[in-house]
Design a protein around this motif. Sequence first.
Motif, PDB file in Angstrom:
ATOM      1  N   PRO A 238       0.826  -1.213   0.000  1.00 17.32           N
ATOM      2  CA  PRO A 238       0.000   0.000   0.000  1.00 17.32           C
ATOM      3  C   PRO A 238       0.860   1.263   0.000  1.00 17.32           C
ATOM      4  O   PRO A 238       2.011   1.225   0.448  1.00 17.32           O
ATOM      5  CB  PRO A 238      -0.793  -0.119   1.305  1.00 17.32           C
ATOM      6  CG  PRO A 238      -0.127  -1.167   2.099  1.00 17.32           C
ATOM      7  CD  PRO A 238       0.635  -2.045   1.171  1.00 17.32           C
ATOM      8  N   PRO A 239       0.306   2.366  -0.513  1.00 15.26           N
ATOM      9  CA  PRO A 239       1.095   3.596  -0.650  1.00 15.26           C
ATOM     10  C   PRO A 239       1.736   4.046   0.657  1.00 15.26           C
ATOM     11  O   PRO A 239       2.866   4.528   0.647  1.00 15.26           O
ATOM     12  CB  PRO A 239       0.067   4.635  -1.106  1.00 15.26           C
ATOM     13  CG  PRO A 239      -1.056   3.857  -1.659  1.00 15.26           C
ATOM     14  CD  PRO A 239      -1.064   2.513  -1.021  1.00 15.26           C
ATOM     15  N   CYS A 240       1.027   3.856   1.780  1.00 13.89           N
ATOM     16  CA  CYS A 240       1.585   4.312   3.055  1.00 13.89           C
ATOM     17  C   CYS A 240       2.868   3.536   3.360  1.00 13.89           C
ATOM     18  O   CYS A 240       3.892   4.127   3.688  1.00 13.89           O
ATOM     19  CB  CYS A 240       0.572   4.142   4.182  1.00 13.89           C
ATOM     20  SG  CYS A 240      -0.236   2.541   4.177  1.00 13.89           S
ATOM     21  N   CYS A 313      -6.776   1.406   8.424  1.00 12.52           N
ATOM     22  CA  CYS A 313      -6.585   2.677   7.716  1.00 12.52           C
ATOM     23  C   CYS A 313      -7.112   3.867   8.512  1.00 12.52           C
ATOM     24  O   CYS A 313      -6.487   4.926   8.532  1.00 12.52           O
ATOM     25  CB  CYS A 313      -7.276   2.637   6.350  1.00 12.52           C
ATOM     26  SG  CYS A 313      -6.491   1.497   5.228  1.00 12.52           S
ATOM     27  N   LEU A 316      -4.645   4.863  10.976  1.00 11.75           N
ATOM     28  CA  LEU A 316      -3.472   5.471  10.330  1.00 11.75           C
ATOM     29  C   LEU A 316      -3.783   6.889   9.858  1.00 11.75           C
ATOM     30  O   LEU A 316      -2.936   7.773   9.914  1.00 11.75           O
ATOM     31  CB  LEU A 316      -3.019   4.599   9.158  1.00 11.75           C
ATOM     32  CG  LEU A 316      -2.430   3.255   9.592  1.00 11.75           C
ATOM     33  CD1 LEU A 316      -2.317   2.297   8.417  1.00 11.75           C
ATOM     34  CD2 LEU A 316      -1.061   3.453  10.223  1.00 11.75           C
ATOM     35  N   ARG A 317      -5.025   7.090   9.404  1.00 16.14           N
ATOM     36  CA  ARG A 317      -5.409   8.444   8.972  1.00 16.14           C
ATOM     37  C   ARG A 317      -5.354   9.386  10.162  1.00 16.14           C
ATOM     38  O   ARG A 317      -4.827  10.488  10.074  1.00 16.14           O
ATOM     39  CB  ARG A 317      -6.807   8.437   8.356  1.00 16.14           C
ATOM     40  CG  ARG A 317      -6.809   7.827   6.964  1.00 16.14           C
ATOM     41  CD  ARG A 317      -8.174   7.912   6.295  1.00 16.14           C
ATOM     42  NE  ARG A 317      -8.176   7.053   5.121  1.00 16.14           N
ATOM     43  CZ  ARG A 317      -8.924   5.967   4.980  1.00 16.14           C
ATOM     44  NH1 ARG A 317      -9.778   5.612   5.915  1.00 16.14           N
ATOM     45  NH2 ARG A 317      -8.834   5.238   3.884  1.00 16.14           N
ATOM     46  N   CYS A 322      -1.259   7.747   7.142  1.00 17.37           N
ATOM     47  CA  CYS A 322      -1.856   7.426   5.835  1.00 17.37           C
ATOM     48  C   CYS A 322      -1.345   8.466   4.852  1.00 17.37           C
ATOM     49  O   CYS A 322      -1.296   9.654   5.168  1.00 17.37           O
ATOM     50  CB  CYS A 322      -3.371   7.469   5.937  1.00 17.37           C
ATOM     51  SG  CYS A 322      -4.186   7.470   4.347  1.00 17.37           S
ATOM     52  N   THR A 323      -0.933   8.029   3.673  1.00 17.21           N
ATOM     53  CA  THR A 323      -0.304   8.977   2.747  1.00 17.21           C
ATOM     54  C   THR A 323      -1.041   9.097   1.416  1.00 17.21           C
ATOM     55  O   THR A 323      -0.521   9.684   0.484  1.00 17.21           O
ATOM     56  CB  THR A 323       1.141   8.529   2.444  1.00 17.21           C
ATOM     57  OG1 THR A 323       1.082   7.213   1.900  1.00 17.21           O
ATOM     58  CG2 THR A 323       1.993   8.543   3.690  1.00 17.21           C
ATOM     59  N   CYS A 324      -2.227   8.520   1.339  1.00 20.38           N
ATOM     60  CA  CYS A 324      -2.870   8.519   0.024  1.00 20.38           C
ATOM     61  C   CYS A 324      -4.384   8.573   0.149  1.00 20.38           C
ATOM     62  O   CYS A 324      -4.963   7.941   1.026  1.00 20.38           O
ATOM     63  CB  CYS A 324      -2.447   7.259  -0.739  1.00 20.38           C
ATOM     64  SG  CYS A 324      -3.125   7.141  -2.386  1.00 20.38           S
ATOM     65  N   CYS A 329      -7.456   3.610  -2.306  1.00 20.88           N
ATOM     66  CA  CYS A 329      -7.297   4.146  -0.955  1.00 20.88           C
ATOM     67  C   CYS A 329      -8.440   5.070  -0.536  1.00 20.88           C
ATOM     68  O   CYS A 329      -8.536   5.419   0.633  1.00 20.88           O
ATOM     69  CB  CYS A 329      -5.958   4.860  -0.827  1.00 20.88           C
ATOM     70  SG  CYS A 329      -4.628   3.669  -0.560  1.00 20.88           S
ATOM     71  N   MET A 332     -10.441   2.580   1.393  1.00 16.52           N
ATOM     72  CA  MET A 332      -9.707   1.444   1.952  1.00 16.52           C
ATOM     73  C   MET A 332      -9.859   1.373   3.469  1.00 16.52           C
ATOM     74  O   MET A 332      -9.947   2.381   4.144  1.00 16.52           O
ATOM     75  CB  MET A 332      -8.224   1.579   1.556  1.00 16.52           C
ATOM     76  CG  MET A 332      -7.366   0.368   1.837  1.00 16.52           C
ATOM     77  SD  MET A 332      -8.084  -1.208   1.368  1.00 16.52           S
ATOM     78  CE  MET A 332      -8.290  -1.022  -0.408  1.00 16.52           C
ATOM     79  N   PRO A 335      -4.521  -1.816   5.315  1.00 15.86           N
ATOM     80  CA  PRO A 335      -3.394  -1.952   4.379  1.00 15.86           C
ATOM     81  C   PRO A 335      -3.219  -3.367   3.821  1.00 15.86           C
ATOM     82  O   PRO A 335      -2.843  -3.527   2.664  1.00 15.86           O
ATOM     83  CB  PRO A 335      -2.178  -1.560   5.229  1.00 15.86           C
ATOM     84  CG  PRO A 335      -2.727  -0.654   6.278  1.00 15.86           C
ATOM     85  CD  PRO A 335      -4.107  -1.168   6.576  1.00 15.86           C
TER      86      PRO A 335
HETATM   87  S1  SF4 Z   1      -5.834   4.331   2.779  1.00 13.98           S
HETATM   88 FE1  SF4 Z   1      -4.973   2.722   4.041  1.00 13.98          FE
HETATM   89  S2  SF4 Z   1      -3.725   1.560   2.638  1.00 13.98           S
HETATM   90 FE2  SF4 Z   1      -4.121   3.481   1.626  1.00 13.98          FE
HETATM   91  S3  SF4 Z   1      -2.396   4.787   2.185  1.00 13.98           S
HETATM   92 FE3  SF4 Z   1      -3.977   5.154   3.674  1.00 13.98          FE
HETATM   93  S4  SF4 Z   1      -3.534   3.800   5.318  1.00 13.98           S
HETATM   94 FE4  SF4 Z   1      -2.387   3.053   3.579  1.00 13.98          FE
END
Ligand code: SF4
Lengths: 376, 334
Positions: A238-240, A313, A316-317, A322-324, A329, A332, A335
């Motif tokens: 995944p982008p993160c 996710c 992470l946000r 989260c980077t995307c 995503c 999502m 991950p």
């Molecule tokens: S949406 Fe989830 S998988 Fe996608 S970058 Fe964010 S944390 Fe990672």
Amino acid sequence: MSTAEALKKYPFLFTQGALPAGSLTNLGELRPLLPKALARSRQLLGLSLRRGLDPSQRKYSDEREMAALHALAFALVTATGNRRMIRAASWGFSKEVELSLMSDALHNPRGFPEIYIRVGKAAGIEAAFNWITQRFEMSLLSYLVLRGIEGDPKLMLPQLSLAGGKVAVPPNVFAAMVSRVLRYSLTMKLELQANELRRAELDPDVKAGAETLASEFSRRKGEEVDIQTLSPVESLFPPCVKFWVSEMRRGVNVPHQARFLVATFLLHLDYSVDEVLRFFSTTPDYDEGIARYQVEDLAGEKGSGKKYAVPRCDTLRTLGACTCREGLCVHMTHPLLYYRLSIERKLNGDKLAGSECAGSLSRLLHLARPRRPVCP
Amino acid sequence: MLDHFRDYYTSLDPDALFVPDLQKREFGFMPRERREMIRHMAFRDLGALKSYLISLPPSHVYSSTALYERPSAPDMNSKGWLGSEIVFEFDADHMREFKGDALAKSGILTEEAWNAIKKRTVELIDDFLIQDFGISSSEIKITFSGNRGFHVRVRRQEFLGLDQEARRRLVSYLNASDLDVNGLQNLLGKAKKRSLEVVLSQPGWMSKIRRQMREKNCSLQEAVDALALDVDENVALDLHRLIRHPSSLHAGTGLVVKPVALESLSSFMPYQDALVQSSTELRVNMIDLLPSGQFRVGDLEVSKTLAGRVIRVQRSVGIFLILKGLARPAVRVP
Ligand code: SF4
């Protein structure tokens, strides 16, 4: 040895790859092949002393039977669900193929180009042999679509002969190319099959065979099992995870939550503690002793004894890891789900698989080389 | 400013806005008063695009390098990606040659600097795209970016579907990041000078290095550094990139994002040839602290001697100076 006989050494020429998952729930007529398949799996995993293609295979007159044995051997590895074993088996197989090809070039100087071309084609490489230059030639496009060759400098374009959109490589480089490409596609196929098998009720004999292999492999873990450091499917992370890995490789001091994400994610893909540590070794404050303790703790091998879950996710946000926010995503949830869906997309030929937010990740695999002054 | 933009788009021949497969491209616009881009627009023909440009007119106009089944769909997943052209961007921002150049830092390039950028662009096209990649000149389109560089657009049918990994290999070839300099160094060390011919005989990077080392009598690393191209990876790898649309105006300079024929690239001078021609004039007050260095825009030679003076110039020249922060509109004292 005739070309036809030589080609028998490459059983994937006669099969479409991995066995369908269905045949693993009930072995049926494949059952008599199981002991031999188990022995073959051990070879592929580097658990048996004898490396290389089993000479007993020559006894098989039926090519289909040979291909089935080969596929069953891989299926047993897949049935363990252990991605590290999958990578080890793919590596073992690809190395065997490379060695076989090299020996063909030595022992069959007139016929080897045909073998190389056939084997290359089965691996997805379209090439022709130029008898004058003694090189295999392919179009730039055919080269660009090959996957799995990264990490081997001799296979990278600047090291190759390139003119007018035609890439030319000597036989040893072509053999290495075939080997890398096979390793990549095999790992992808088997990883996907491992995902499917997690939910399936396996044939008891397959289950028992897989358990034997897994326990033998784990006993040997730590011994030299020369597998590739990075999974070829890293591009589908995944982008993160990709972003934070790239930051770490650049020597950036990344936040705790990002380290936690990367470590738990890799551990859930069955990366070993040593492999995970290699990702962290470029961070500025890296201390192997402390890092090892922490990663072992996350893996459930130390401290609480519980393996930590990969954060979701939404967590992470909230934490800013989260980077995307595009493509998959947007909606999502986890991950690991992103990773699984991306593998499926890739196998279905979707070229955009794993490309979310890639603009900001473009330096993932390539860090800028420090430049010297220009030529006078 | 508004007049400058509106007059330009009103008098523009719609054919100048041509790009292949216009209907399959996503357009994006930066409106004049907002900082948020209007995206996911699509146009059925050049006339519709031109009318839209006159009605706004936007500060910046972008179109996608990608082709889509449904370019106006609101999210990327539902657009139906059909492929993307490959765009190599050469911009003074990314070029080693201009690090530390005072004028370049202030966003202005001298004739010398433009010549260096053009030389690199020609090298990209001749030595790499045509000679090595086998792309024909008819598949290559060059556009002045409207500010500090050029876009080189490659449109070869079979390359449209390349994924990022494949594009990364092309970029890594151009910027030599995939070149194994250490390995080569070792090989050369072992082979001694005599065998340079053999090691570096194969077409591609090896023969380029050999030529450079011979001609400039420099080391391997120096040869590589001189030959490697600083193309912007982010642009080349992005499958959904929006880039400035040909023949639109750049609101940071007022210059035209001008298509340039390969044969005329060496004689193309952005501060002359990308100015909008008009008979209207503008009075501007040059600032007191002009950066050191000298450059020419239109008929005007800009240097420190102009500091603090009020001058009358062609409207596009005046707009360029104002947007670059070198002048202010002159206020008439009643
Ligand atoms: S949406 Fe989830 S998988 Fe996608 S970058 Fe964010 S944390 Fe990672």
